[in-house]
Design a protein around this motif. Structure first.
Motif, PDB file in Angstrom:
ATOM      1  N   GLU A  94       3.832  34.097 -19.451  1.00 31.04           N
ATOM      2  CA  GLU A  94       4.145  35.512 -19.580  1.00 31.04           C
ATOM      3  C   GLU A  94       3.083  36.183 -20.442  1.00 31.04           C
ATOM      4  O   GLU A  94       2.792  35.720 -21.549  1.00 31.04           O
ATOM      5  CB  GLU A  94       5.522  35.692 -20.217  1.00 31.04           C
ATOM      6  N   VAL A  95       2.510  37.270 -19.927  1.00 28.74           N
ATOM      7  CA  VAL A  95       1.430  37.968 -20.620  1.00 28.74           C
ATOM      8  C   VAL A  95       1.815  39.437 -20.785  1.00 28.74           C
ATOM      9  O   VAL A  95       2.188  40.093 -19.818  1.00 28.74           O
ATOM     10  CB  VAL A  95       0.100  37.850 -19.837  1.00 28.74           C
ATOM     11  N   ASP A  96       1.740  39.935 -22.003  1.00 29.51           N
ATOM     12  CA  ASP A  96       2.007  41.341 -22.285  1.00 29.51           C
ATOM     13  C   ASP A  96       0.775  42.147 -21.863  1.00 29.51           C
ATOM     14  O   ASP A  96      -0.300  41.995 -22.443  1.00 29.51           O
ATOM     15  CB  ASP A  96       2.295  41.535 -23.773  1.00 29.51           C
ATOM     16  N   GLN A  97       0.926  43.022 -20.869  1.00 28.06           N
ATOM     17  CA  GLN A  97      -0.228  43.738 -20.342  1.00 28.06           C
ATOM     18  C   GLN A  97      -0.771  44.780 -21.320  1.00 28.06           C
ATOM     19  O   GLN A  97      -1.911  45.195 -21.200  1.00 28.06           O
ATOM     20  CB  GLN A  97       0.138  44.399 -19.015  1.00 28.06           C
ATOM     21  N   ARG A 119       0.987  37.432 -14.795  1.00 23.30           N
ATOM     22  CA  ARG A 119       0.991  38.616 -15.655  1.00 23.30           C
ATOM     23  C   ARG A 119       2.300  39.351 -15.439  1.00 23.30           C
ATOM     24  O   ARG A 119       2.449  40.128 -14.511  1.00 23.30           O
ATOM     25  CB  ARG A 119      -0.180  39.524 -15.327  1.00 23.30           C
ATOM     26  N   ARG A 120       3.267  39.083 -16.266  1.00 21.33           N
ATOM     27  CA  ARG A 120       4.555  39.725 -16.150  1.00 21.33           C
ATOM     28  C   ARG A 120       4.579  40.924 -17.082  1.00 21.33           C
ATOM     29  O   ARG A 120       4.575  40.798 -18.297  1.00 21.33           O
ATOM     30  CB  ARG A 120       5.664  38.741 -16.531  1.00 21.33           C
ATOM     31  N   LYS A 121       4.560  42.103 -16.487  1.00 22.75           N
ATOM     32  CA  LYS A 121       4.511  43.325 -17.287  1.00 22.75           C
ATOM     33  C   LYS A 121       5.805  43.483 -18.052  1.00 22.75           C
ATOM     34  O   LYS A 121       6.883  43.507 -17.488  1.00 22.75           O
ATOM     35  CB  LYS A 121       4.301  44.535 -16.383  1.00 22.75           C
ATOM     36  N   ARG A 122       5.713  43.586 -19.348  1.00 17.14           N
ATOM     37  CA  ARG A 122       6.891  43.712 -20.181  1.00 17.14           C
ATOM     38  C   ARG A 122       7.394  45.140 -20.163  1.00 17.14           C
ATOM     39  O   ARG A 122       6.640  46.080 -20.303  1.00 17.14           O
ATOM     40  CB  ARG A 122       6.589  43.284 -21.617  1.00 17.14           C
ATOM     41  N   GLN A 123       8.709  45.283 -19.963  1.00 17.54           N
ATOM     42  CA  GLN A 123       9.339  46.586 -20.001  1.00 17.54           C
ATOM     43  C   GLN A 123       9.758  46.890 -21.431  1.00 17.54           C
ATOM     44  O   GLN A 123       9.574  46.098 -22.334  1.00 17.54           O
ATOM     45  CB  GLN A 123      10.571  46.584 -19.075  1.00 17.54           C
ATOM     46  N   GLU A 124      10.379  48.033 -21.625  1.00 17.33           N
ATOM     47  CA  GLU A 124      10.814  48.393 -22.950  1.00 17.33           C
ATOM     48  C   GLU A 124      12.295  48.757 -22.950  1.00 17.33           C
ATOM     49  O   GLU A 124      12.699  49.873 -23.263  1.00 17.33           O
ATOM     50  CB  GLU A 124       9.993  49.563 -23.491  1.00 17.33           C
ATOM     51  N   PRO A 125      13.169  47.770 -22.598  1.00 16.12           N
ATOM     52  CA  PRO A 125      14.594  48.021 -22.716  1.00 16.12           C
ATOM     53  C   PRO A 125      14.975  47.964 -24.173  1.00 16.12           C
ATOM     54  O   PRO A 125      14.151  47.684 -25.038  1.00 16.12           O
ATOM     55  CB  PRO A 125      15.211  46.845 -21.939  1.00 16.12           C
ATOM     56  N   GLU A 126      16.253  48.176 -24.445  1.00 18.31           N
ATOM     57  CA  GLU A 126      16.702  48.027 -25.826  1.00 18.31           C
ATOM     58  C   GLU A 126      16.408  46.612 -26.280  1.00 18.31           C
ATOM     59  O   GLU A 126      16.762  45.643 -25.632  1.00 18.31           O
ATOM     60  CB  GLU A 126      18.211  48.281 -25.902  1.00 18.31           C
ATOM     61  N   GLU A 127      15.714  46.463 -27.393  1.00 25.94           N
ATOM     62  CA  GLU A 127      15.270  45.150 -27.824  1.00 25.94           C
ATOM     63  C   GLU A 127      16.409  44.382 -28.482  1.00 25.94           C
ATOM     64  O   GLU A 127      17.263  44.941 -29.148  1.00 25.94           O
ATOM     65  CB  GLU A 127      14.108  45.269 -28.816  1.00 25.94           C
ATOM     66  N   ILE A 128      16.373  43.082 -28.300  1.00 24.13           N
ATOM     67  CA  ILE A 128      17.302  42.212 -28.983  1.00 24.13           C
ATOM     68  C   ILE A 128      16.890  42.121 -30.439  1.00 24.13           C
ATOM     69  O   ILE A 128      15.758  41.780 -30.756  1.00 24.13           O
ATOM     70  CB  ILE A 128      17.272  40.803 -28.356  1.00 24.13           C
ATOM     71  N   GLU A 129      17.780  42.392 -31.337  1.00 28.21           N
ATOM     72  CA  GLU A 129      17.436  42.332 -32.754  1.00 28.21           C
ATOM     73  C   GLU A 129      17.167  40.902 -33.156  1.00 28.21           C
ATOM     74  O   GLU A 129      17.818  39.973 -32.726  1.00 28.21           O
ATOM     75  CB  GLU A 129      18.591  42.890 -33.595  1.00 28.21           C
ATOM     76  N   GLY A 130      16.183  40.721 -34.025  1.00 32.24           N
ATOM     77  CA  GLY A 130      15.913  39.412 -34.599  1.00 32.24           C
ATOM     78  C   GLY A 130      14.792  38.663 -33.924  1.00 32.24           C
ATOM     79  O   GLY A 130      14.096  37.914 -34.554  1.00 32.24           O
ATOM     80  N   LEU A 131      14.622  38.829 -32.603  1.00 28.79           N
ATOM     81  CA  LEU A 131      13.521  38.192 -31.889  1.00 28.79           C
ATOM     82  C   LEU A 131      13.020  39.152 -30.837  1.00 28.79           C
ATOM     83  O   LEU A 131      13.753  39.989 -30.323  1.00 28.79           O
ATOM     84  CB  LEU A 131      13.977  36.889 -31.207  1.00 28.79           C
ATOM     85  N   ASP A 132      11.763  38.975 -30.454  1.00 26.53           N
ATOM     86  CA  ASP A 132      11.121  39.880 -29.519  1.00 26.53           C
ATOM     87  C   ASP A 132      11.300  39.437 -28.077  1.00 26.53           C
ATOM     88  O   ASP A 132      10.836  40.105 -27.179  1.00 26.53           O
ATOM     89  CB  ASP A 132       9.622  39.932 -29.867  1.00 26.53           C
ATOM     90  N   ALA A 133      11.958  38.316 -27.820  1.00 26.49           N
ATOM     91  CA  ALA A 133      11.698  37.647 -26.563  1.00 26.49           C
ATOM     92  C   ALA A 133      12.815  37.591 -25.550  1.00 26.49           C
ATOM     93  O   ALA A 133      12.669  36.923 -24.561  1.00 26.49           O
ATOM     94  CB  ALA A 133      11.258  36.219 -26.855  1.00 26.49           C
ATOM     95  N   LEU A 134      13.939  38.230 -25.725  1.00 25.45           N
ATOM     96  CA  LEU A 134      14.931  38.237 -24.668  1.00 25.45           C
ATOM     97  C   LEU A 134      14.695  39.449 -23.790  1.00 25.45           C
ATOM     98  O   LEU A 134      15.094  40.553 -24.099  1.00 25.45           O
ATOM     99  CB  LEU A 134      16.346  38.290 -25.245  1.00 25.45           C
ATOM    100  N   ASP A 135      14.003  39.252 -22.669  1.00 28.24           N
ATOM    101  CA  ASP A 135      13.639  40.343 -21.764  1.00 28.24           C
ATOM    102  C   ASP A 135      14.665  40.393 -20.646  1.00 28.24           C
ATOM    103  O   ASP A 135      14.605  39.638 -19.694  1.00 28.24           O
ATOM    104  CB  ASP A 135      12.236  40.083 -21.211  1.00 28.24           C
TER     105      ASP A 135
END
Length: 261
Positions: free
Chosen positions: A96-99, A8-24
């Motif tokens: 990877e799981v979005d909590q 369970r990898r808690k997703r943070q909320e940095p500036e998002e990469i435009e175009g896709l949701d997945a570059l953390d």
């Protein structure tokens, strides 16, 4: 085979990469992933046009994939819903799981200190989207202070990036990553390689072979372009509740796993 059911990898909320949701950019790298401490003075200007280079001939170490579900040869694979992953001895599978939503957002295939994050996205029937997505990823990495450049790779043009990360002492380091993309039948497969394999050609070829054995299960339902094709945990079926462990520390060096086998 050693396989982690999920982390369970808690997703943070940095500036998002435009175009896709997945570059953390805040996701922990494998324990042995290299980090460069150099400055990003050689960052590419955001308005610099991307140079397209002709891809080399397909290597003999590659299979014919990644495959659409309809074309995949028979092989023992792990069912993750939108992706079918070959069962490989010595590979750890970290989900990877979005909590916030409990949605599975990606799979990490870890072998000997290197990690391959894989995700599949919907694409239009009429055209591929990797070129567009790659350009947006490149611009976003540079905007956030990293560097990114394109080069020919095993599956066509790929992106080599050095992404900024904050060290414990407050200084900025740069984590290298290799982005590969393959346009398929109404889908895009994106694979992000990090760790020792970036500096080891033999290890890199091993991961390239793994990418060429993946299967994308797009499904027939309507989806918006660049929408993540749903994944689930190994053995999880729609309509069944999966027992999940407690949350992990998102600042840990790497996700914990539950080992089986």
């Amino acid at each position: 085979m050693t396989m982690g059911l999920f982390s369970r990898r808690k997703r943070q909320e940095p500036e998002e990469i435009e175009g896709l949701d997945a570059l953390d950019l805040d996701s922990p790298a494998p324990d042995d992933a290299p980090e460069d401490e150099g400055a990003a003075d050689d960052a590419l200007p955001e308005d610099e046009p991307e140079d397209e280079e002709e891809a080399p001939a397909r290597g003999d170490h590659l299979e014919d994939g990644p495959y659409d579900e309809a074309d995949a040869p028979d092989e023992d694979r792990i069912d993750l819903g939108g992706l079918l992953v070959p069962a490989i001895d010595g590979m750890e599978l970290r989900m990877e799981v979005d909590q916030r939503t409990n949605a599975v957002t990606g799979a990490n295939l870890v072998i000997e200190g290197s990690s391959l994050q894989v995700q599949a996205f919907a694409a239009p029937k009429s055209r591929g989207i990797w070129e567009e997505v790659r350009g947006k990823l490149r611009e976003s990495v540079v905007k956030q202070g990293g560097t990114a450049e394109t080069r020919p790779g095993a599956f066509g043009t790929e992106l080599i990036a050095r992404m900024p990360v904050k060290r414990a002492d407050g200084r900025t380091a740069y984590r290298p990553a290799r982005f590969m993309g393959v346009d398929g039948r109404r889908w895009l497969l994106r694979a992000v390689l990090s760790g020792k394999a970036l500096a080891d050609p033999e290890q890199a070829r091993r991961f390239e072979t793994l990418v060429s054995r993946l299967v994308v299960v797009r499904g027939a339902e309507a989806m918006a372009p660049q929408e993540l094709i749903p994944l689930h945990l190994p053995g999880e079926r729609p309509g069944l509740n999966q027992i999940r462990s407690g949350p992990l520390d998102p600042l840990a060096r790497g996700p914990e796993i539950t080992e089986i086998g």
